[in-house]
Design a protein around this motif. Sequence first.
Motif, PDB file in Angstrom:
ATOM      1  N   SER A 123       0.837  -1.192   0.000  1.00 33.75           N
ATOM      2  CA  SER A 123       0.000   0.000   0.000  1.00 33.75           C
ATOM      3  C   SER A 123       0.874   1.244   0.000  1.00 33.75           C
ATOM      4  CB  SER A 123      -0.948   0.031   1.192  1.00 33.75           C
ATOM      5  OG  SER A 123      -0.252   0.292   2.387  1.00 33.75           O
ATOM      6  N   LYS A 153       0.253   5.291   1.035  1.00 35.00           N
ATOM      7  CA  LYS A 153      -0.654   6.278   1.616  1.00 35.00           C
ATOM      8  C   LYS A 153       0.003   7.647   1.533  1.00 35.00           C
ATOM      9  CE  LYS A 153      -2.895   3.061   4.659  1.00 35.00           C
ATOM     10  NZ  LYS A 153      -3.177   2.630   6.001  1.00 35.00           N
ATOM     11  N   THR A 199      -0.128  -1.060  -5.854  1.00 37.79           N
ATOM     12  CA  THR A 199      -0.951   0.108  -5.564  1.00 37.79           C
ATOM     13  C   THR A 199      -0.336   1.410  -6.068  1.00 37.79           C
ATOM     14  OG1 THR A 199       0.035   0.408  -3.367  1.00 37.79           O
ATOM     15  CG2 THR A 199      -1.898  -1.022  -3.516  1.00 37.79           C
TER      16      THR A 199
END
Length: 103
Positions: A2, A4, A84
């Motif tokens: 991921s 962020k 991602t």
Amino acid sequence: MSIKKQFLKSKPVCKVTFSLTSEDTMNAEKVQLLGDFNDWNVKEAIDLKKFKNGSFKTTLDLETSKSYQFKYLVDDSKWENDATADSYVNNGIDSDDNFVVAL
């Protein structure tokens, strides 16, 4: 895997956190981050912190309004992409690199 992003109001910086699970890295011992932000220099590779559960994480302050190519180097031998990533670009060698956009 991921990515962020946290944009700061006080300065033109985006805090980008890169995270990988133990499954993402097949229980690796070491994961490093290389890209435009460190000129792809292995000597300046950013070590991701390994946690007890086998996951890895690091946070970078990236200048906003730019995009950055990057890739993970796992156990000094295997290059990995991030599923991602904002997008991908051919690196001109033999594969694609990830893009993260700090806009």
